[in-house]
Every structure is written in structure tokens, then in C-alpha cells.
Write an enzyme that holds these catalytic residues in place. Structure first.
Site, PDB file in Angstrom:
ATOM      1  N   VAL A 114       0.742  -1.139   0.015  1.00  0.00           N
ATOM      2  CA  VAL A 114       0.142  -0.047   0.092  1.00  0.00           C
ATOM      3  C   VAL A 114       0.751   1.387   0.111  1.00  0.00           C
ATOM      4  O   VAL A 114       0.427   2.188  -0.703  1.00  0.00           O
ATOM      5  CB  VAL A 114      -0.975   0.145   1.280  1.00  0.00           C
ATOM      6  CG1 VAL A 114      -1.750   1.467   1.408  1.00  0.00           C
ATOM      7  CG2 VAL A 114      -1.964  -1.062   0.940  1.00  0.00           C
ATOM      8  N   GLU A 135      -1.910   5.923  -4.616  1.00  0.00           N
ATOM      9  CA  GLU A 135      -3.271   6.107  -4.614  1.00  0.00           C
ATOM     10  C   GLU A 135      -3.748   7.383  -5.170  1.00  0.00           C
ATOM     11  O   GLU A 135      -4.746   7.503  -5.729  1.00  0.00           O
ATOM     12  CB  GLU A 135      -4.013   5.781  -3.339  1.00  0.00           C
ATOM     13  CG  GLU A 135      -3.953   4.325  -2.718  1.00  0.00           C
ATOM     14  CD  GLU A 135      -2.577   4.326  -1.978  1.00  0.00           C
ATOM     15  OE1 GLU A 135      -2.449   3.042  -1.365  1.00  0.00           O
ATOM     16  OE2 GLU A 135      -1.804   5.358  -1.982  1.00  0.00           O
ATOM     17  N   ASP A 143      -4.234  21.971 -43.225  1.00  0.00           N
ATOM     18  CA  ASP A 143      -5.348  22.290 -44.221  1.00  0.00           C
ATOM     19  C   ASP A 143      -4.819  23.886 -44.737  1.00  0.00           C
ATOM     20  O   ASP A 143      -3.879  24.400 -43.868  1.00  0.00           O
ATOM     21  CB  ASP A 143      -6.641  22.154 -43.771  1.00  0.00           C
ATOM     22  CG  ASP A 143      -7.545  22.327 -45.116  1.00  0.00           C
ATOM     23  OD1 ASP A 143      -7.112  22.113 -46.070  1.00  0.00           O
ATOM     24  OD2 ASP A 143      -8.779  22.627 -44.839  1.00  0.00           O
ATOM     25  N   ASP A 161     -11.195  21.865 -41.366  1.00  0.00           N
ATOM     26  CA  ASP A 161     -12.591  22.438 -40.824  1.00  0.00           C
ATOM     27  C   ASP A 161     -13.557  21.911 -41.494  1.00  0.00           C
ATOM     28  O   ASP A 161     -14.798  22.399 -41.246  1.00  0.00           O
ATOM     29  CB  ASP A 161     -12.298  23.923 -40.872  1.00  0.00           C
ATOM     30  CG  ASP A 161     -11.974  24.331 -42.311  1.00  0.00           C
ATOM     31  OD1 ASP A 161     -11.784  23.422 -43.268  1.00  0.00           O
ATOM     32  OD2 ASP A 161     -12.058  25.658 -42.578  1.00  0.00           O
ATOM     33  N   ASP A 217     -12.491  16.480 -43.836  1.00  0.00           N
ATOM     34  CA  ASP A 217     -11.480  16.233 -42.881  1.00  0.00           C
ATOM     35  C   ASP A 217     -11.733  15.485 -41.612  1.00  0.00           C
ATOM     36  O   ASP A 217     -10.766  14.912 -41.038  1.00  0.00           O
ATOM     37  CB  ASP A 217     -11.121  17.786 -42.292  1.00  0.00           C
ATOM     38  CG  ASP A 217     -10.360  18.735 -43.208  1.00  0.00           C
ATOM     39  OD1 ASP A 217      -9.793  18.272 -44.129  1.00  0.00           O
ATOM     40  OD2 ASP A 217     -10.842  19.923 -43.156  1.00  0.00           O
ATOM     41  N   ASN A 248       5.897   8.105  -1.561  1.00  0.00           N
ATOM     42  CA  ASN A 248       5.849   6.733  -1.027  1.00  0.00           C
ATOM     43  C   ASN A 248       7.064   6.076  -0.742  1.00  0.00           C
ATOM     44  O   ASN A 248       6.902   5.328   0.319  1.00  0.00           O
ATOM     45  CB  ASN A 248       5.459   6.213  -2.293  1.00  0.00           C
ATOM     46  CG  ASN A 248       4.073   6.274  -3.088  1.00  0.00           C
ATOM     47  OD1 ASN A 248       3.914   6.563  -4.286  1.00  0.00           O
ATOM     48  ND2 ASN A 248       3.364   6.504  -2.082  1.00  0.00           N
TER      49      ASN A 248
END
Length: 875
Positions: free
Chosen positions: A258, A263, A305, A599, A603, A665
Site C-alpha cells: 500500500v 493512490e 489544411d 475544418d 477532414d 511513497n
């Protein structure tokens, strides 16, 4: 066809379908709608978030906690999993939204001829054989073959990317607009059989692919799981040799596991990405999918484009040629403001009045001013001529009132010219516009002037300008409405060259992309000459340009395409949707992270298949927006660069707070290791609920604060991050496991022992494992890790830069530090919580001792950074 005199109606179109025949066909072919492919159910999509790899690791932790008799811990972890699953599930399905947008683009009601009469029906009821009746403003409901057409102009930009309305020769396509003229068309394909439907099919077929961040989190989860389980097993065995009982060893193994499971990482990542989307929104980039934020930072290629993305998507007259001189015209778009220049100097446009008047009166477009500024109604080319006249001091309404139109000879693809005849006082004046090669032979200009005009037109065309000639004639008495009689002996007024201009901010955005190591490739449906000219104007290309057309691309296999993509300055022109999609797939197969901008409806499939689909928010179709990961609210290409910068900063931020979490941790792991190695001689310095209080309580807001830190200098001058580089790279692991983490472990154990020492304990005495003093000592352990995390939170703001040059911490990080300290106080002093979290009140000497640890961590990190900077300067 596109003719002034429509062809005679066909027998099958004169009366249209009968109502009975239409009903039979509707039952046979189905409604004229875009159908949706069946996807996973809502429940299945929700469960997918519940069982992702990091969530599975948390489920395992919850199960172990339940086995160890810690239901509070189990419940807390389950809540974390479910909250994240719900948050992720709220992100709408792109495919479903794209299909819904495609449906909205089709007209709700259409005019058709049935039973010999004109009637209006729902677009869903249109069937093959129906006769569509089209006029300006209509959106075409189905693919249809033209029967008759007069002066018809169709805006196909959403499907083809072509910036100028076209005069269709044989058919009109579903989803396009009528901008001018009228027509009757026989429906040939409906629903999913149309070209519109084929694009919808391509969009639906796009598989869901995990983003690089999701892959990286999976990799991180596997490492953490392996590390946690391995250490837990090893110390389960080691604790046995130390004489610890099986039950205690099991609790010890669970505690180690744990302690190593972050977490709080999953909610912190989710919230950090959400905060990043808010920052991007302030920079006019709307992120539709959270996990796409970081992917932006990895982008190596942008396939962009042209029309509406790099350009304004508004035709603008840029040059005017007269037999006397040539002028440049300032301004862009439909704003009627701009000066005229000759050889760089501003000149008076009044001598051009008759040329400007010709363009303004031989015209069916008009300008309007609304909430979003100036816009045009009608053909964009004609709108550009109205704007030109306004820039020159003329006013459309005044000119039309001063010289009302008597009649017009409309434009057609065969005539390539338009004439309008006006009454000016007691004279009739014909104003003519059209292609130079058609107008010039009909003028009275001499050979030298004609040759000069053709040379000027050719020069404009080489610069990708669309050229129109303007002329006039004062009509003698007795001439009626015969075109050949009117359109001769014309007075040449001049030429105008117009273009859909580049957006002014685009050149700088292109420069920044190049500086950041990002390659730009233009992929457009427009012609190659125009594409190349725009590319040169914005600095996209500067050498020998290789223009590859859609026809050429269609003959290449993937190997040849990969070779051509390796060329330095390459442009793809006249590209259809399937080819744009193929480009994205080939580039991705080469390991590129591809952002695709667009657009139009055409596309959508490529936007869905690219790593990052980028749509325009204003000019873009709903289809493109719903298929995209990123929507540019202001249609500003520079916003793409800003979004990429944010994406890079987000990854750095995630790395920062991931390292921050893991330091905690490691600090939590050390007390369990001491307890296990000692065989229980040292009582457990940190209980599991205190671990949970750190991971899900005190660590969260500072971690989010790290997720909002400003990007370090040089973010957009370094190349994109390689996909092979992991979130926890060697440098980060070194800081976590070799430096800050062990320091936090030292702080935890030193504070645990200090609590006993302050109460009178001495090293030769046994440590108590119960009572108020023991609770006080565990509270000190927890508080020491939190206080060390205060220093770590500040230290993680930079990798090498000293804190004095990093500026003042952001408000969220400062608030997080305050919350950390306040949380310790609440857990220590609030009655009732002491039993849940195994805590006890702390005295002034305890707090004084705890106050040392932020300073120790910061000093140690500043020393490490100084050494790292010195080593980086060493050859």
C-alpha cells in the site's frame, strides 16, 4: 451543366415522382439519413474506466486492505476508482457526436417536384428519382444529377477544401451549399450511399487508440505493481527470518504494498489534465479529450489544411493593374478598410473610381456587419470586389441608387464573363467582368496594352492570385439585350488580383513550430499553384517545392509515399478525404506523432485517425469539431502552437507531481522496512490509515499545484519528446529513489525517535508499541513526511534551475502547502479523528523539529541542482 438557357426537362423530371412511387422507394432504400454504427454500450464504456490498468492496481490494494481488516482503507480506495471512472465517462463519444453533427448538416426541409407540383418534404423522405429544386441559401440534401441550371454556384469547401464556389458541370453533392443561381437536379444517391455518407462511414470506422500518456501510465503501473509486490514478498520472507509471526508479516507485506501504490496519482493526473484544459481554453484552444492534452506535447508532424486554417477563408483583392500603373491593396478579409499603395507609397484611389465602380455594380454580393464583424452574402469573389470599392471610397448602396441596374447577362462557365447594364443619368452603361483572356479581345485596347495586361495577369497567377478583367461601355442607342452586341468595343479599366490571404499570425506560428522541431506539411484540396504560393508567403517552404497532387498520390504505394514524405519541402494538393487519411496512417506507421488540422466535412476521417485532430471553432463544420481532439476557438493557427507548448508543459508537470508522489511513497516505505527488518523490535512507525491520509489527503493539492507550474524556459526550443522516453526517466528515478525519497524516510524515522526522546526515552530502553506516546510518535512520522513533502513540492518546481530564478510559487501550490500543515493539525487535534488515524496532539517542540525538514530537503535539492548544472557545462 451550367448554361444560361436550361436544357429541356427530361420526361421523368417534368412531373417528378408520384407519391406512391416515392413511398415504395423509401421503403426499399430507407430514409435519407446518416446511420450510426453500433458501438459499446454506456455501461461497457463506464466499466472500461473501472478496469484500466492503474485502476486494477488500486482494486488490488483495496482487496489487500480488506483482507487485512482495514475496511476504511478499502472504502477510500474504491471511492477514488469510481470518481475517476465517472469523470472519464462524462467525456462524450467522438464517433457518436460526429454522426450527430453530420445529421445536423443536412437540411430539415427540402423542395422537390412530386405529382407534377412543387412540394416541401422532410429531408429524410428524399429518395432516388426525386427532383430537387435549388436556389441560393439551400443546402443540397442528396447527391443529384443536374437537369437544368442557371448561373449555379456551389460552395463545396466543406467537402473538397476548394476555397472558391464552383460551377458544377454534372452533379451536386449532399452537404454542399448553393451560393448563387438556381437548378433542378435528379437525385441519384441518398443517405449512406452519398459521398457525404461515405465520409461518415470513414469517421465511424476510426478505431479508438490509446494515447501516449495512457500507454505511459500503463507502463508506470506495471513498474509500480512489480516493485510493490516484489518488495512486499521479499520483506515478508526477511521478516520471517527476523522472527516475526505470520500475521504480522502479512500485515507488514500489505503495508509495504500500500505504501508503494500511489493512490493519489490517478486523481491528480485527471485533475491536472482538467486544469490544463482550462489554461488552454484561455489561450483559445478547447480540448475535448483530457488524455489528448499531453499528446499535443509529443507532436512531431502537423498536417495542416490551407483554406480556413492557414488562410482567412475570405477572398481579398491584393493587387490592381491599370494601363497606367500597378497598385497593392492593404487589408484582409471583408473589412472595408485598407489603403492603396504604388511602389510602397500610399496613393489616392480616386483615379480608380470607374474600375472600382465596375467591380461594385457588376455584382450580386453585399456586405453585412454583425456581432462577429464583417461578413459577405453571395459569391466570395464578388464580395471581394464590393470590399475593394468600399476601400476606394465608394458606397455600394449609393452607387446602386445612382446607377440602377436595368438587366444583366449572367456569368456561365462557357461565357466566362458577366455583364450588368445600368442607367446613369440619360446614359446606359455596361459594366463587364471576366477572365482576362476573354475580356481583352473584346476591348479597344491596343496590342501593347493587351500584351502588358496579359503579362500582368500571368504574374498575378504565378503568385496564386485569381485574376479578373474589368471593362465598361457606354451603350449607343438601339442596342437591346443581345450579349454579342453589348460585349464588344469595351473600354479596358484594368485587372484585379485576389486571393484567400494567409492569416497574419501564421508566419510566426510556423517559425515557432520549426524552432520546436515540429515539421509542417500542407495537405489541401485546393490547387497546387495556390498552395505553393501560400506556403512560400508564410515561410512553410523556402527551397525547391515538391507539389504532389491527389492523382499522383493515388499511383504511389506506401513505400514510395514514405520516400516522398522524407523530402524537405513537400505539399499535397487536390487531396481527397481517403488520401488525407492515408497520409496520417503512413506517417504514424513511421513513428510520427501526427496532428491533423481541418475544418471541413472532408477532414473528419483524418481528424479521427490522427494522434491529435485539430478543428477550427468558427469556420469549422460541426462534423470536424466533433471528430477533433482540439478545437481552436478563434480559428487562429497560432493557437495550435500555444496548445503544443501547454502540452509539453503538462507532461513536465505530470512528471513533477509523479516524482513528488513517489518521493512520499519512498518516505512511507522506510518506516515499514525498519519495522520489518527489526522483527518488530521497533514498533510500526506509520499505520496504514496515515499512509492513506498522506496519499489522498495532504499530497493532492500540492501535486495539483505542481501541475499548474509555468513551463521552464526553453520548452519550445527543444525537440519533441521521444516516445521511448518514459515518464519516470533515469533522472527522475534518481531524484525519487536516490535523493529526496530517502531524505523523507530519514525525516520520518528521525521524527519518530525524536518523539520518544523528547518524552524521556533513551536508546537502551525498549520502545513502547501502544498508548498515547506511541500515537504521538506515529503522528510525528506522518507529519515529518508531510513537512518533507513541503520542501519537495518547492524543489520539484524545477529540474536544474535554482529556485531563486523560478519565481514565486503559484497560488495553488502555496494553498496546498497551507492545507498540508492544516491537515496534520486537524488530524492531531480534532477529537474523533485521532482514533481513526491513530494520532495524538503535538507540542511546540515537536513542531519546531518538524519545521527543519522542508529546509533540509530544499537545501539538499539546491546542492544537487548546482552539481547537475556544473556537470552539464563540462565538455
Amino acid at each position: 451543366m451550367d448554361v444560361a438557357d436550361p436544357a429541356p426537362p427530361r420526361p421523368e423530371t417534368a412531373a417528378g415522382l408520384s407519391s406512391d412511387a416515392a413511398r415504395r422507394l423509401l421503403a426499399e432504400v430507407g430514409p435519407n439519413t446518416i446511420t450510426e454504427s453500433k458501438g459499446p454500450s454506456r455501461l461497457r464504456r463506464f466499466l472500461a474506466n473501472v478496469v484500466q490498468l492503474l485502476a486494477l492496481l488500486l482494486w488490488a490494494g483495496a482487496g489487500l486492505a480488506l483482507l487485512a481488516g482495514m475496511p476504511e482503507l478499502t472504502a477510500a480506495i474504491v471511492v477514488v476508482i469510481l470518481v475517476n471512472a465517472v469523470f472519464s465517462h462524462l467525456q462524450e463519444s467522438r464517433a457518436a457526436q460526429a454522426v450527430a453533427a453530420l445529421r445536423r448538416m443536412l437540411p430539415q426541409r427540402v423542395r422537390v417536384r412530386r405529382d407534377g407540383a412543387t412540394t416541401e418534404i422532410a429531408s429524410e423522405e428524399v429518395v432516388p428519382g426525386d427532383v430537387l429544386l435549388l436556389e441560393p441559401g439551400d443546402r443540397v440534401a442528396a447527391d443529384a444529377e443536374l437537369v437544368t441550371a442557371r448561373d449555379l454556384r456551389i460552395d463545396e469547401s466543406a467537402l473538397t477544401g476548394e476555397s472558391v464556389p464552383v460551377a458544377p458541370q454534372r452533379e451536386v453533392l449532399a452537404g454542399t451549399y448553393v451560393t448563387a443561381g438556381t437548378a433542378e437536379a435528379l437525385v441519384t444517391r441518398t443517405g449512406m450511399a452519398t459521398r457525404f455518407g461515405r465520409i461518415a462511414t470513414l469517421a465511424q470506422q476510426a478505431p479508438h487508440e490509446r494515447t501516449p500518456l495512457e500507454h505511459e501510465l500503463d507502463h508506470l503501473t506495471r513498474i509500480v505493481a512489480l516493485l510493490a509486490v516484489s518488495i512486499g514478498v521479499v520483506f515478508f520472507v526477511v521478516a520471517g527470518f527476523a522472527g516475526m509471526g505470520v500475521t504480522d508479516r502479512f500485515v507488514f507485506a500489505i503495508g509495504v504494498t500500500v505504501a508503494l501504490v500511489p493512490e493519489g496519482l490517478l486523481p491528480t493526473v485527471t485533475l491536472s489534465l482538467a486544469l490544463a484544459t482550462q489554461r488552454m481554453a484561455r489561450r483559445n484552444a478547447l480540448v475535448r479529450h483530457l488524455s489528448s492534452v499531453e499528446t499535443l506535447g509529443e507532436t512531431t508532424v502537423i498536417c495542416t489544411d490551407k483554406t480556413g486554417t492557414l488562410t482567412e477563408n475570405q477572398m481579398t483583392v491584393a493587387r490592381v493593374w491599370t494601363p497606367d500603373r500597378e497598385l497593392a491593396v492593404e487589408g484582409a478579409g471583408y473589412e472595408p478598410f485598407g489603403r492603396f499603395r504604388a511602389d510602397g507609397a500610399v496613393v489616392d484611389p480616386r483615379p480608380l473610381a470607374e474600375l472600382l465602380r465596375a467591380g461594385m455594380l457588376c455584382n450580386d454580393a453585399r456586405l453585412i456587419h454583425g456581432d462577429r464583424g464583417w461578413a459577405a452574402i453571395g459569391d466570395p469573389t464578388e464580395a471581394a470586389l464590393v470590399v475593394l470599392g468600399e476601400k476606394g471610397g465608394l458606397r455600394h448602396e449609393q452607387e446602386a441608387a445612382r446607377a440602377p441596374r436595368l438587366f444583366e447577362l449572367p456569368f456561365s462557365s462557357e461565357r466566362k464573363r458577366m455583364t450588368s447594364v445600368h442607367l446613369a443619368g440619360d446614359r446606359r452603361i455596361a459594366y463587364v467582368k471576366g477572365a482576362p483572356e476573354v475580356i481583352l479581345p473584346r476591348t479597344t485596347a491596343g496590342d501593347a496594352v493587351r500584351e502588358a495586361a496579359l503579362g500582368a495577369a500571368d504574374a498575378m497567377e504565378r503568385d496564386a492570385l485569381r485574376v479578373l478583367a474589368l471593362a465598361r461601355r457606354v451603350l449607343p442607342a438601339g442596342i437591346g439585350e443581345d450579349a454579342d452586341a453589348i460585349e464588344q468595343d469595351l473600354e479596358l479599366l484594368g485587372l484585379v488580383g485576389m486571393i484567400d490571404p494567409p492569416r497574419p499570425e501564421v508566419p510566426e506560428a510556423v517559425r515557432r513550430c520549426r524552432q520546436a522541431g515540429i515539421r509542417l506539411i500542407m495537405v489541401t484540396g485546393d490547387n497546387g499553384r495556390t498552395a505553393e504560393a501560400i506556403a512560400r508567403r508564410i515561410g512553410l517552404v523556402d527551397g525547391d517545392v515538391h507539389v504532389i497532387t491527389g492523382d499522383e498520390l493515388g499511383t504511389m504505394d506506401d513505400e514510395e509515399l514514405r520516400r516522398r514524405l522524407g523530402e524537405r519541402d513537400v505539399i499535397f494538393a487536390r487531396i481527397d478525404p481517403e488520401q488525407k487519411l492515408r497520409l496520417a496512417q503512413v506517417l504514424r506507421a513511421e513513428g510520427e506523432v501526427v496532428a491533423m488540422t481541418g475544418d471541413g466535412v472532408n477532414d473528419a476521417p483524418a481528424l479521427k485517425h490522427a494522434d491529435i485532430g485539430v478543428a477550427m471553432g468558427r469556420a469549422g463544420t460541426e462534423v470536424a469539431k466533433e471528430a477533433a481532439d482540439l478545437v481552436l476557438i478563434d480559428d487562429n493557427f497560432a493557437s495550435v502552437v500555444a496548445a503544443i507548448e501547454e502540452g509539453r508543459a503538462v507532461y513536465d508537470d505530470i512528471r513533477r507531481f509523479a516524482g513528488y508522489h513517489f518521493c512520499s511513497n519512498v518516505g512511507q516505505l522506510v518506516p515499514f522496512l525498519v519495522w520489518g527488518i527489526s522483527g518488530g523490535a521497533v514498533p510500526l512507525p506509520l499505520v496504514v490509515m496515515q499512509v492513506l491520509a498522506i496519499d489522498l489527503g495532504t499530497d493532492q493539492i500540492p501535486a495539483m499545484g505542481l501541475g499548474t507550474e509555468r513551463a521552464e524556459p526553453g520548452t519550445m526550443t527543444r525537440p519533441p519528446r521521444p516516445r521511448s522516453e518514459h515518464l519516470l526517466n533515469r533522472a527522475t528515478l534518481g531524484r525519487v529513489f536516490g535523493w529526496i525519497g530517502p531524505l523523507e524516510g530519514l525525516a520520518a524515522m528521525a521524527s519518530f525517535v525524536f518523539a520518544f526522546w523528547l518524552a524521556g526515552w533513551r536508546p537502551w530502553e525498549a520502545l513502547p508499541d501502544g498508548g498515547t506516546l506511541y500515537r504521538e510518535a506515529t503522528t510525528m512520522t506522518m507529519a515529518a513526511i508531510v513537512m518533507a513533502q513541503v520542501g519537495a513540492g518547492l524543489a520539484w518546481r524545477t529540474e536544474r534551475l535554482p529556485l531563486r530564478r523560478a519565481g514565486w510559487p503559484n497560488r495553488l501550490l502555496l494553498a496546498g502547502i497551507a492545507v498540508e500543515i492544516a491537515t496534520i493539525a486537524v488530524l492531531a487535534y480534532v477529537p474523533g479523528l485521532d482514533d481513526v488515524f491513530h494520532t495524538a496532539p503535538l507540542g511546540p517542540w515537536h513542531w519546531l523539529f518538524l519545521a527543519l525538514w522542508p529546509l533540509v530537503v530544499i537545501a539538499a535539492e539546491e546542492g544537487r541542482k548546482a552539481v547537475a548544472r556544473r556537470l552539464a557545462r563540462t565538455p
